[in-house]
Design a protein around this motif. Structure first.
Motif, mmCIF file in Angstrom:
data_model
loop_
_atom_site.group_PDB
_atom_site.id
_atom_site.type_symbol
_atom_site.label_atom_id
_atom_site.label_comp_id
_atom_site.label_asym_id
_atom_site.label_seq_id
_atom_site.Cartn_x
_atom_site.Cartn_y
_atom_site.Cartn_z
ATOM 1 N N ASN A 186 3.690 19.571 -4.246
ATOM 2 C CA ASN A 186 3.502 21.072 -3.872
ATOM 3 C C ASN A 186 2.051 21.717 -4.713
ATOM 4 O O ASN A 186 1.798 21.039 -5.426
ATOM 5 C CB ASN A 186 4.755 21.903 -4.112
ATOM 6 C CG ASN A 186 5.037 22.062 -5.599
ATOM 7 O OD1 ASN A 186 4.102 22.223 -6.601
ATOM 8 N ND2 ASN A 186 6.081 21.883 -5.848
ATOM 9 N N GLU A 187 1.819 22.950 -3.986
ATOM 10 C CA GLU A 187 0.744 23.603 -4.572
ATOM 11 C C GLU A 187 0.443 23.929 -5.938
ATOM 12 O O GLU A 187 -0.409 23.520 -6.796
ATOM 13 C CB GLU A 187 0.480 24.662 -3.791
ATOM 14 C CG GLU A 187 -0.924 25.435 -4.041
ATOM 15 C CD GLU A 187 -0.928 26.760 -3.029
ATOM 16 O OE1 GLU A 187 -1.612 27.640 -3.355
ATOM 17 O OE2 GLU A 187 -0.340 26.871 -2.140
ATOM 18 N N ARG A 188 1.822 24.197 -6.369
ATOM 19 C CA ARG A 188 1.848 24.663 -7.782
ATOM 20 C C ARG A 188 1.440 23.313 -8.686
ATOM 21 O O ARG A 188 0.621 23.267 -9.660
ATOM 22 C CB ARG A 188 3.158 25.004 -8.228
ATOM 23 C CG ARG A 188 3.483 25.491 -9.565
ATOM 24 C CD ARG A 188 4.761 26.008 -9.768
ATOM 25 N NE ARG A 188 5.466 25.146 -9.826
ATOM 26 C CZ ARG A 188 5.936 24.085 -10.582
ATOM 27 N NH1 ARG A 188 5.413 23.744 -11.577
ATOM 28 N NH2 ARG A 188 6.964 23.258 -10.100
ATOM 29 N N LEU A 189 2.023 22.143 -8.466
ATOM 30 C CA LEU A 189 1.851 21.104 -9.239
ATOM 31 C C LEU A 189 0.391 20.488 -9.171
ATOM 32 O O LEU A 189 -0.375 20.067 -10.062
ATOM 33 C CB LEU A 189 2.730 19.817 -8.661
ATOM 34 C CG LEU A 189 4.087 19.840 -9.356
ATOM 35 C CD1 LEU A 189 5.000 18.710 -8.622
ATOM 36 C CD2 LEU A 189 4.339 19.685 -10.736
ATOM 37 N N VAL A 190 -0.494 20.720 -8.075
ATOM 38 C CA VAL A 190 -1.802 20.216 -7.853
ATOM 39 C C VAL A 190 -2.730 21.058 -8.840
ATOM 40 O O VAL A 190 -3.303 20.734 -9.101
ATOM 41 C CB VAL A 190 -2.161 20.396 -6.297
ATOM 42 C CG1 VAL A 190 -3.474 20.128 -6.068
ATOM 43 C CG2 VAL A 190 -1.337 19.465 -5.597
ATOM 44 N N ARG A 191 -2.313 22.490 -8.559
ATOM 45 C CA ARG A 191 -3.136 23.415 -9.273
ATOM 46 C C ARG A 191 -3.037 22.911 -10.713
ATOM 47 O O ARG A 191 -3.932 23.172 -11.581
ATOM 48 C CB ARG A 191 -2.654 24.717 -9.064
ATOM 49 C CG ARG A 191 -3.076 25.303 -7.669
ATOM 50 C CD ARG A 191 -2.877 26.717 -7.305
ATOM 51 N NE ARG A 191 -3.182 27.274 -6.071
ATOM 52 C CZ ARG A 191 -4.269 27.624 -5.821
ATOM 53 N NH1 ARG A 191 -5.300 27.896 -6.622
ATOM 54 N NH2 ARG A 191 -4.548 28.056 -4.627
ATOM 55 N N THR A 192 -1.666 22.917 -11.161
ATOM 56 C CA THR A 192 -1.514 22.769 -12.726
ATOM 57 C C THR A 192 -2.064 21.290 -13.023
ATOM 58 O O THR A 192 -2.591 21.108 -14.238
ATOM 59 C CB THR A 192 -0.004 22.477 -12.918
ATOM 60 O OG1 THR A 192 0.641 23.816 -12.604
ATOM 61 C CG2 THR A 192 0.092 22.242 -14.353
ATOM 62 N N SER A 193 -1.914 20.358 -12.366
ATOM 63 C CA SER A 193 -2.501 19.077 -12.577
ATOM 64 C C SER A 193 -3.987 18.930 -12.672
ATOM 65 O O SER A 193 -4.587 18.411 -13.720
ATOM 66 C CB SER A 193 -2.166 18.007 -11.483
ATOM 67 O OG SER A 193 -0.801 17.882 -11.568
ATOM 68 N N ALA A 194 -4.478 19.628 -11.796
ATOM 69 C CA ALA A 194 -6.029 19.906 -11.655
ATOM 70 C C ALA A 194 -6.590 20.432 -12.914
ATOM 71 O O ALA A 194 -7.781 20.131 -13.436
ATOM 72 C CB ALA A 194 -6.546 20.587 -10.470
#
Length: 310
Positions: free
Chosen positions: A59-67
């Motif tokens: 999901n978007e939240r995980l992508v933002r956090t991972s980036a």
């Protein structure tokens, strides 16, 4: 756009694999950067990366956090244009990817002269962040920590070792050797003993898991024409799994390997599947990523053949 038939059995395999393996979002983003983005572009807009990662139920939240975490760890850097963020590799990240690229996509055939490349750090050097980074980069390139301050590899060149030392600022504190071990009488300096410096059991386990997981896919990929989405999913998941083993494989000469070492079998599976998926996988990328023309490394929107696994 004409609708492309997707193989239900392959779609089911992908869904089951994602649900079972649950690949970590940060590590999966690294795979996407390494296989799909960095060879053809300097980076990608965050919004487009979010779209790509939807293919793996991230999901978007995980992508933002991972980036954000990858940037914090020195892999990625970001720049803003209005409300948009563009992520690209740092210099350190680029070096890691260049090393990994050769490691993953090139088959290796080794003639060993029986000598070792050693990196010896002067004693009593304090443990620092820089020394930790030096150790990480040496191990990333297959060196093993033989004892405190002594790293060795049978095939790495002195030039490779020198570049790693200089990049980490240890040129005045390290000594490099290309040395030959003593004879093997009474088990002294036996190759088996030295081989234990690397955790080959774990690497072998990961290779054999990859073989078990992806051997069934060899038949599935030929059943129906792959859609760009399915090709991108399968290729990414395959490279992600293969690199988990391969990047921990020190690529030792045959003399130092256990019998029936599974690297070649795993590599051939990867090669056969990649030949089928690569064109459509890159077609999917071109549909979902719009990199500024001045940041492109190649004409990535018209890629039909990828010079890998040859």
């Amino acid at each position: 756009m004409p609708k492309i038939t997707r193989s239900p059995s392959l779609v089911s395999w992908i869904e089951r694999y994602i649900a079972t393996e649950q690949p970590r979002s940060k590590s999966l983003i690294i795979t996407v950067f390494g296989d799909a983005i960095s060879p053809f572009s300097e980076g990608i807009w965050l919004g487009e990366l979010i779209k790509l990662m939807e293919a793996f139920s991230v999901n978007e939240r995980l992508v933002r956090t991972s980036a954000f975490r990858l940037a914090d760890e020195g892999w990625l850097s970001s720049r803003k244009e209005g409300r948009r963020s563009f992520y690209s590799l740092t210099d350190a990240g680029t070096r890691r990817f260049e090393s990994a690229y050769k490691h993953i996509y090139q088959e290796y055939s080794i003639d060993w002269d029986g000598k070792w490349t050693l990196v010896v750090l002067q004693k009593n050097i304090e443990a620092t962040t820089e020394r930790s980074e030096l150790r990480k980069e040496l191990e990333w390139n297959g060196f093993s920590l033989l004892s405190n301050g002594i790293f060795l590899h049978p095939l790495a060149t002195l030039d490779t070792a020198r570049q790693i030392i200089e990049r980490n600022g240890y040129q005045d504190l390290a000594i490099l050797f290309r040395a030959e071990s003593a004879g093997d009488s009474n088990g002294l300096n036996s190759l088996t003993k030295i081989r234990e410096s690397w955790n080959l059991e774990e690497v072998e386990h990961l290779y054999r898991k990859f073989i078990n997981d992806f051997t069934p896919v060899l038949d599935l990929v030929h059943e129906d024409k792959l859609s760009p989405l399915v090709a991108f999913q399968l290729q990414t998941l395959m490279i992600h799994s293969f690199r988990r083993a391969n990047l921990h494989d020190p690529l030792l000469p045959t003399e130092l390997l256990p019998e029936n070492w599974p690297h070649t079998q795993a590599y051939e599976i990867c090669k056969d599947i990649y030949k089928v998926t690569c064109e459509q996988a890159h077609a999917f990328l071109s549909m979902h990523a719009d990199v500024p023309a001045d940041l492109r490394k190649g004409n990535r929107l018209n890629i039909s053949v990828v010079d890998r696994f040859k």
